[in-house]
Write a protein that holds these residues in place. Structure first.
Motif, PDB file in Angstrom:
ATOM      1  N   VAL A  77      51.834 -27.634  -0.119  1.00 19.89           N
ATOM      2  CA  VAL A  77      50.998 -26.846  -1.016  1.00 19.89           C
ATOM      3  C   VAL A  77      49.601 -26.787  -0.403  1.00 19.89           C
ATOM      4  O   VAL A  77      48.948 -27.824  -0.249  1.00 19.89           O
ATOM      5  N   PRO A  78      49.136 -25.604  -0.026  1.00 17.36           N
ATOM      6  CA  PRO A  78      47.811 -25.525   0.575  1.00 17.36           C
ATOM      7  C   PRO A  78      46.724 -25.870  -0.453  1.00 17.36           C
ATOM      8  O   PRO A  78      46.853 -25.554  -1.639  1.00 17.36           O
ATOM      9  N   ALA A  79      45.691 -26.525   0.028  1.00 13.18           N
ATOM     10  CA  ALA A  79      44.582 -26.889  -0.848  1.00 13.18           C
ATOM     11  C   ALA A  79      43.785 -25.635  -1.197  1.00 13.18           C
ATOM     12  O   ALA A  79      43.473 -24.825  -0.338  1.00 13.18           O
ATOM     13  N   PHE A  80      43.473 -25.497  -2.477  1.00 15.26           N
ATOM     14  CA  PHE A  80      42.735 -24.337  -2.938  1.00 15.26           C
ATOM     15  C   PHE A  80      41.331 -24.762  -3.310  1.00 15.26           C
ATOM     16  O   PHE A  80      41.130 -25.687  -4.099  1.00 15.26           O
TER      17      PHE A  80
END
Length: 98
Positions: A77-80
């Protein structure tokens, strides 16, 4: 002429756990060796479908590579960062404020 073969190499090999998957056959064997529970997941089924389409219809190997990479990175999950990049004028002092 369209090349249809399991021995076709990828432009960039896929590295998994210190192992390089260079050809379409290498990827097929890797996916076939996965545990059944993982092998039956939606991402791996889509990756195998893309692999078979590339082999049977002679499409670009990049399609199979994209499918495999998506299946391998399915839990990432890419960091937002909602703030994003600060505007440059927010850090600058104006002469009147000095």
């Amino acid at each position: 002429m369209i090349e249809r073969d399991w021995g076709r190499p990828f432009e960039d090999p896929i590295e998994i756990d210190g192992r390089k998957l260079v050809t379409l056959r290498d990827v097929g064997e890797y996916v076939a060796a996965l545990p059944k529970r993982e092998h039956d997941q939606r991402e791996w089924r889509a990756a195998m479908e893309a692999l078979l389409l590339v082999v049977n219809l002679g499409g670009p190997t990049m399609f199979a590579r994209i499918g495999i990479m998506r299946a391998l990175n399915r839990h990432h999950v890419p960091a937002f960062n909602p703030k994003g990049k600060e505007p440059h004028w927010g850090r600058r002092k104006l002469k009147r404020d000095q």
